[in-house]
Design a protein around this motif. Structure first.
Motif, PDB file in Angstrom:
ATOM      1  N   ARG A 449       0.832  -1.198   0.000  1.00 47.73           N
ATOM      2  CA  ARG A 449       0.000   0.000   0.000  1.00 47.73           C
ATOM      3  C   ARG A 449       0.870   1.252   0.000  1.00 47.73           C
ATOM      4  O   ARG A 449       1.854   1.340   0.737  1.00 47.73           O
ATOM      5  CB  ARG A 449      -0.896   0.004   1.237  1.00 47.73           C
ATOM      6  CG  ARG A 449      -1.963   1.068   1.156  1.00 47.73           C
ATOM      7  CD  ARG A 449      -2.849   1.041   2.355  1.00 47.73           C
ATOM      8  NE  ARG A 449      -2.110   1.513   3.544  1.00 47.73           N
ATOM      9  CZ  ARG A 449      -2.653   1.592   4.750  1.00 47.73           C
ATOM     10  NH1 ARG A 449      -3.904   1.215   4.945  1.00 47.73           N
ATOM     11  NH2 ARG A 449      -1.943   2.024   5.775  1.00 47.73           N
ATOM     12  N   LEU A 450       0.489   2.228  -0.818  1.00 46.35           N
ATOM     13  CA  LEU A 450       1.222   3.494  -0.895  1.00 46.35           C
ATOM     14  C   LEU A 450       0.226   4.637  -0.731  1.00 46.35           C
ATOM     15  O   LEU A 450      -0.942   4.515  -1.096  1.00 46.35           O
ATOM     16  CB  LEU A 450       1.899   3.630  -2.260  1.00 46.35           C
ATOM     17  CG  LEU A 450       2.966   2.598  -2.625  1.00 46.35           C
ATOM     18  CD1 LEU A 450       3.215   2.626  -4.122  1.00 46.35           C
ATOM     19  CD2 LEU A 450       4.261   2.883  -1.869  1.00 46.35           C
ATOM     20  N   ARG A 451       0.746   5.733  -0.173  1.00 48.12           N
ATOM     21  CA  ARG A 451      -0.105   6.923  -0.092  1.00 48.12           C
ATOM     22  C   ARG A 451       0.640   8.125  -0.644  1.00 48.12           C
ATOM     23  O   ARG A 451       1.867   8.111  -0.742  1.00 48.12           O
ATOM     24  CB  ARG A 451      -0.507   7.172   1.359  1.00 48.12           C
ATOM     25  CG  ARG A 451      -1.594   6.237   1.779  1.00 48.12           C
ATOM     26  CD  ARG A 451      -2.361   6.833   2.934  1.00 48.12           C
ATOM     27  NE  ARG A 451      -3.566   6.062   3.175  1.00 48.12           N
ATOM     28  CZ  ARG A 451      -4.163   6.002   4.351  1.00 48.12           C
ATOM     29  NH1 ARG A 451      -3.666   6.677   5.379  1.00 48.12           N
ATOM     30  NH2 ARG A 451      -5.254   5.308   4.508  1.00 48.12           N
ATOM     31  N   ILE A 452      -0.107   9.157  -0.951  1.00 45.45           N
ATOM     32  CA  ILE A 452       0.507  10.370  -1.489  1.00 45.45           C
ATOM     33  C   ILE A 452       1.336  11.027  -0.388  1.00 45.45           C
ATOM     34  O   ILE A 452       0.835  11.293   0.700  1.00 45.45           O
ATOM     35  CB  ILE A 452      -0.583  11.315  -2.028  1.00 45.45           C
ATOM     36  CG1 ILE A 452      -1.203  10.688  -3.284  1.00 45.45           C
ATOM     37  CG2 ILE A 452      -0.017  12.700  -2.329  1.00 45.45           C
ATOM     38  CD1 ILE A 452      -2.434  11.395  -3.794  1.00 45.45           C
ATOM     39  N   LYS A 453       2.612  11.272  -0.686  1.00 44.35           N
ATOM     40  CA  LYS A 453       3.514  11.795   0.339  1.00 44.35           C
ATOM     41  C   LYS A 453       3.547  13.309   0.369  1.00 44.35           C
ATOM     42  O   LYS A 453       3.942  13.905   1.369  1.00 44.35           O
ATOM     43  CB  LYS A 453       4.935  11.284   0.080  1.00 44.35           C
ATOM     44  CG  LYS A 453       5.143   9.871   0.562  1.00 44.35           C
ATOM     45  CD  LYS A 453       6.616   9.550   0.650  1.00 44.35           C
ATOM     46  CE  LYS A 453       6.809   8.168   1.272  1.00 44.35           C
ATOM     47  NZ  LYS A 453       7.915   7.466   0.650  1.00 44.35           N
ATOM     48  N   ALA A 454       3.217  13.932  -0.723  1.00 43.02           N
ATOM     49  CA  ALA A 454       3.233  15.394  -0.762  1.00 43.02           C
ATOM     50  C   ALA A 454       2.366  15.861  -1.915  1.00 43.02           C
ATOM     51  O   ALA A 454       2.231  15.144  -2.917  1.00 43.02           O
ATOM     52  CB  ALA A 454       4.663  15.910  -0.945  1.00 43.02           C
ATOM     53  N   ALA A 455       1.786  17.038  -1.764  1.00 44.49           N
ATOM     54  CA  ALA A 455       0.956  17.583  -2.843  1.00 44.49           C
ATOM     55  C   ALA A 455       1.138  19.088  -2.909  1.00 44.49           C
ATOM     56  O   ALA A 455       1.348  19.747  -1.884  1.00 44.49           O
ATOM     57  CB  ALA A 455      -0.514  17.245  -2.605  1.00 44.49           C
ATOM     58  N   CYS A 456       1.094  19.615  -4.132  1.00 40.39           N
ATOM     59  CA  CYS A 456       1.157  21.066  -4.327  1.00 40.39           C
ATOM     60  C   CYS A 456      -0.167  21.536  -4.920  1.00 40.39           C
ATOM     61  O   CYS A 456      -0.654  20.949  -5.892  1.00 40.39           O
ATOM     62  CB  CYS A 456       2.282  21.427  -5.295  1.00 40.39           C
ATOM     63  SG  CYS A 456       3.914  21.159  -4.607  1.00 40.39           S
TER      64      CYS A 456
END
Ligand SMILES: [Zn+2]
Length: 612
Positions: A449-456
């Motif tokens: 499982r992976l999740r979004i680590k950063a968003a702009c």
């Protein structure tokens, strides 16, 4: 009227003649192709042609004309130079669809004045001087409300509306079976005002006809910005092949094969040019092809498509093929020698003599090539070596666009979700949806499982305060408010800046030009590995996605004599896909190196993060 004596059976013959005349009158006119029609009926008026009288097509004109009346062809694109006789082809289209196949037509010129001029100086003389048209039209001089300059209607149901692409309301209340767009690269940017792109508007006007015809013709302008080039690229791309008069090899005439004699000094420097010796060199055997061979070659030529035909026939033709006297090879060479040292004149030469776009120094990427390399993977099926997922969010007035990109070692990238969330960013609904999307789970092939680590999230638009509020509450999840800045600067800044009312908000300035340079450089990488960008076979990654991703190009501009590079978005094209990719890349750059390096790769592999 016959004056031969016919005493014995005169009345019988008369009846017979009447009967035949009646049958002739009731028969629908023979279905001709456009070239057959033009070669049989068309007449050149003294004021529009140096050689008034019966029209006789050049070999290459026939193929273009017949594509227009071919039932299998829905759209025709002609990318052309000047002096190839295109305007006459357009005239014949009008004549044909008045006489042979009466239809409502729409003819678009760059400006209203051009449309009036075309109607008055090309179409009116044609209607007057072409006998089969004159019969239908009647007296042009009569005060007939059916013959207005911008709208001509005929008693058999045919009509032509002449429209300027600069007239915002010009397309209203018009429907047409045939829509011809002339000189599309000359259409003013911003064109039809609020209503959008003139070509799409015009095409909309034909939608109720199952057998509609769309015709685009133009001399091209700037590479990457030219509309006719774009349309030609979507077509089957036909070029005119002609036989070498010496060895018979079929070939395309190219400027690069046109040559002439030069006087050289001992060091090989050119002392004098002799354009009067202009000749082509046969591409097969090096034979010398001279001007006097041209007419027979053009007659014996044929159009050859370079891509599969899917209802859209595209033609490229340039002055080297023209049989007009002012397009002799000698003339073309003389013109080239005159302009070759002046970039802006050379640009005009390339556009109007070679019929090709002018490439400003700069880079573009072909959308078509990218779309062809899609692979099977997805948000639930990512490769095992993915180390981080990031997202870029673009804020528009009626929607948010979200691009999620998975990155592996050395920034190899797998875009894996492209989502448009419709809704007013002034309301909270669309922000709630964005939050859910940013929190969702992604999985690798083995179920990790992976999740979004950063968003702009771009705060450059109208809804900056909403963006600030959204990001302020999610700083621990590395959701950042950003703003793009051009010029040489890093993709991700060293420090946050202050933004919003009273400078109370944290905002990160993203170096968009640097990021676009990086992305376009990587799109040119052909082999998976460091920097390579993969694309999934997935919803959201359609033609529009690739068109937007490659929508911009770098050009060199001059300010006070000094060149500078600038990324330009051609008018009418969208670039949210590219903008959000820039933001996803910026988000990756915001991560501490350990997260994206091999330690990150190890950490992302911890067993507690498996698919439930
Ligand atoms: Zn040859």
């Amino acid at each position: 009227m016959s004056f031969e004596p016919s005493y014995s059976s005169g009345s019988a013959r008369f009846i017979d003649r009447c009967r035949r005349a009646l049958a002739e009158a009731l028969k629908p006119p023979p279905k001709l192709t456009l070239s057959q029609w033009a070669n049989r009926y068309a007449h050149l008026s003294a004021e529009t042609s140096a050689d008034a009288g019966k029209f006789r097509a050049f070999g290459y004109q026939n193929g273009i004309m017949d594509a227009i009346t071919d039932p299998a062809v829905r759209r025709v694109t002609v990318m052309k130079s000047a002096r190839v006789g295109y305007t006459k082809i357009l005239d014949h289209v009008v004549g044909y669809f008045i006489h042979q196949d009466p239809s409502p037509m729409l003819l678009v010129q760059p400006r209203v004045e051009d449309a009036e001029d075309y109607s008055r100086t090309e179409i009116a003389p044609m209607l007057r001087d072409t006998p089969v048209l004159a019969e239908i039209v009647g007296d042009l001089k009569a005060k007939d409300s059916n013959q207005r300059i911008l709208k001509r209607s005929f008693r058999n149901g045919a009509s032509v509306a002449f429209i300027g692409a600069n007239s915002p309301g010009g397309f209203r209340r018009i429907t047409a079976r045939v829509a011809a767009f002339d000189e599309v690269d000359g259409y003013p940017v911003g064109g039809a005002g609020e209503e959008g792109d003139q070509i799409s508007l015009g095409i909309k006007r034909t939608e109720s006809f199952w057998n509609r015809k769309i015709i685009l013709g133009s001399t091209p302008t700037l590479k990457g910005i030219s509309r006719i080039e774009r349309s030609f690229a979507e077509s089957d791309q036909r070029r005119y092949h002609v036989p070498c008069p010496k060895c018979g090899a079929m070939q395309v005439l190219r400027w690069s094969s046109l040559t002439w004699n030069k006087d050289l000094d001992d060091a090989g420097k050119t002392l004098a040019h002799h354009p009067e010796t202009a000749h082509f060199i046969c591409e097969a055997k090096g034979c010398v092809i001279e001007e006097h061979h041209k007419p027979a070659m053009i007659d014996a030529g044929r159009w050859v498509a370079e891509r599969p035909f899917e209802g859209h026939a595209g033609f490229h033709i340039w002055a080297g093929y023209s049989l007009f006297e002012n397009a002799s090879w000698r003339n073309l060479v003389e013109e080239f020698l005159r302009v070759r040292h002046n970039p802006s004149e050379l640009k005009t030469f390339v556009n109007t003599v070679l019929g090709e776009t002018w490439e400003e120094q700069g880079e573009t990427v072909e959308a078509h090539g990218l779309a062809k390399r899609v692979e099977v993977y997805g948000a639930d099926q990512l490769p095992e070596n993915v180390v981080a997922l990031t997202a870029g969010v673009d804020t528009q007035d009626d929607r948010l666009e979200v691009h999620v990109v998975a990155f592996g070692p050395k920034e190899e990238a797998w875009p894996c979700q492209y989502e448009v969330l419709y809704g007013d960013p002034a309301q909270s609904k669309v922000w709630h949806e964005l939050d859910e999307l940013l929190k969702r789970d992604f999985f690798t092939e083995s179920g990790r499982r992976l999740r979004i680590k950063a968003a702009c999230v771009d705060s450059g638009g109208h809804h900056a305060e909403r963006v600030y509020a959204f990001c302020r509450d999610r700083r621990t999840r590395r959701v950042f408010a950003t703003k793009g800045a051009s010029g040489p600067r890093p993709i991700w800044p060293k420090h946050a800046s202050r933004g919003g009312a009273g400078g109370a908000q944290q905002v990160f300035i993203v170096g968009v030009d640097t990021a676009k340079d990086a992305i376009y450089g990587r799109l040119r990488i052909q082999k998976p590995g460091p920097g390579y960008i993969h694309f999934p076979q997935d919803d959201g990654f359609d033609d529009a996605y690739f068109a937007q991703l490659t929508s911009e190009s770098v050009v060199t501009r001059f300010r006070e004599g000094r060149p500078y590079r600038v990324w330009v978005l051609p008018k009418g094209r969208r670039n949210e896909v590219l903008d959000t990719f820039v933001l996803a890349l910026a988000a990756l750059k915001s991560l501490p190196f350990v997260w994206t390096g091999w330690i990150g790769w190890l950490l992302s592999r911890l067993p507690l993060r498996s698919r439930p």
